[in-house]
Design an enzyme around this catalytic site. Structure first.
Site, PDB file in Angstrom:
ATOM      1  N   PHE A 199       0.856  -1.183   0.000  1.00 46.92           N
ATOM      2  CA  PHE A 199       0.000   0.000   0.000  1.00 46.92           C
ATOM      3  C   PHE A 199       0.898   1.241   0.000  1.00 46.92           C
ATOM      4  O   PHE A 199       1.427   1.638   1.047  1.00 46.92           O
ATOM      5  CB  PHE A 199      -0.930  -0.024   1.215  1.00 46.92           C
TER       6      PHE A 199
ATOM      7  N   ASP B   9       2.487   4.376   0.481  1.00 46.99           N
ATOM      8  CA  ASP B   9       2.269   5.564   1.310  1.00 46.99           C
ATOM      9  C   ASP B   9       3.599   6.290   1.525  1.00 46.99           C
ATOM     10  O   ASP B   9       4.486   6.239   0.679  1.00 46.99           O
ATOM     11  CB  ASP B   9       1.618   5.160   2.639  1.00 46.99           C
TER      12      ASP B   9
ATOM     13  N   ASP C  27       3.541  -5.754   3.715  1.00 44.89           N
ATOM     14  CA  ASP C  27       3.258  -4.361   4.071  1.00 44.89           C
ATOM     15  C   ASP C  27       2.808  -4.259   5.523  1.00 44.89           C
ATOM     16  O   ASP C  27       3.248  -3.368   6.269  1.00 44.89           O
ATOM     17  CB  ASP C  27       2.183  -3.791   3.153  1.00 44.89           C
TER      18      ASP C  27
END
Length: 360
Positions: A257, A259, A333
């Protein structure tokens, strides 16, 4: 293409983007590979990738890589055996973006059940605190119509620094709530149309809820990251798995993910490398716009870096254990994000990139 980090620009872009035919974006995994192959300032280091894969191999049987590990990481979530937990995940993931403080010493803090939380956990704490106070914040009938003032009370800070981007969080939450009300009135019913298929889930979320359309243009190609849509599917799976109903056979479709915290951890671990020019830019605290080349390279190369870690890990498990590996990119993750938070002091010399946007 560079987008302003402000709300109106992002939502205006979404409206125009979907009103005329455009090239279908690459999937997040395809996007990561494409960006890594063309990147000018961010690079995947294969030697570092192998070291991280070996580190995770030693931890492969630990609880950190299980669905119960999700609950450990999310102690504020309601019990997974309630449908309230599913809507709680929807509410928090819909507002899960942009928590970094303008100054490190000026952080939004939320006190819940005797503990003080910062960053993403301050949002989780605020939602759970509201539930404890009797606010029906996980009920789509309520949060689809919540006023900005009511949401401000829910998200109120216990420090002098408010939670950033209240207006954007309010628009994202009410808009998503209205979508749920048009699709059966709960997130579980909304997801039931996707036949336990992770790819269909991600695409269904992105097609129906504009704030989840995390896309950009890079080197002439439409690409996607879908950070919040993917983490929403992973969190949904985590809850369903914890209650023995986590039947999503193709969860491996999900990538990491993308970020601002995990890239920092990957650089610290030597699996990702920034050019000297980019490192200096980030150390100066320069704000990167959502969709600009350097920001896209950080996010795209992070995705491909974790893909390479996963590939090496699977190979290790097959060669040494003689079996297939259950650890996918999403679980990697889920390990790297708290790792980066836990070791933030040791990696303080590695700057995170700063981008104010609704996507992460």
């Amino acid at each position: 293409m560079i987008f302003s980090p402000g709300l109106s620009t992002e939502w205006r872009f979404l409206d125009t983007h979907f009103s005329k035919p455009m090239e279908k974006p690459l999937s997040p995994r395809e996007s990561g590979q494409f960006v890594a192959e063309h990147s000018q300032d961010v690079f995947v280091d294969e030697d570092g990738v192998k070291r991280v894969a070996e580190m995770i191999y030693e931890l492969r049987e630990s609880e950190e890589f299980t669905a119960s590990g999700w609950k450990m990481m999310n102690p504020l979530a309601p019990s997974p055996d309630s449908d309230e937990a599913i809507n709680w995940v929807f509410v928090t993931d819909t507002m899960n973006f942009s928590f970094w403080p303008e100054k490190e010493e000026e952080q939004c803090e939320v006190v819940c059940r005797g503990n003080t939380y910062r960053g993403y956990m301050s949002l989780c704490a605020a939602v759970t605190r509201a539930m404890d106070e009797g606010v029906p914040i996980t009920n789509p009938t309520y949060f689809s119509q919540i006023s900005e003032a009511e949401l401000a009370k829910v998200l109120r800070s216990d420090s002098d620094t408010p939670m950033p981007m209240l207006k954007e969080r309010h628009q994202a939450l009410t808009e998503a709530g209205r979508v749920l009300m048009e699709h059966g009135g709960s997130f579980r019913i909304f997801m039931s149309r996707c036949e336990n298929d992770a790819e269909k889930m991600v695409k269904y979320i992105v097609e129906n809820i504009p704030s989840y359309r995390d896309e950009a243009t890079y080197e002439g190609k439409r690409i996607s990251f879908y950070k919040r849509a993917q983490i929403l599917v992973a969190d949904f799976w985590g809850i369903m798995e914890a209650r023995g109903e986590g039947n999503i056979p193709n969860l491996d479709y999900l990538t990491m993910f993308a970020d601002y915290r995990v890239p920092q951890g990957l650089v610290y671990l030597g699996a990702l490398r920034y050019s000297d020019i980019l490192m200096e830019t980030l150390k100066k605290g320069e704000l990167l716009s959502s969709g600009e080349r350097r920001e896209v390279e950080i996010r795209g190369c992070s995705i491909w870096c974790v893909e390479r870690i996963r590939q090496h890990l699977w190979k290790l498990v097959e060669e040494k254990d003689g079996k297939s590996c259950h650890i996918n990119s999403a679980l990697i993750d889920f390990y790297l994000w708290p790792y980066a938070k836990k070791h933030h002091k040791e990696m303080a010399h590695i700057p995170i990139h700063h981008t104010r946007c609704i996507y992460y």
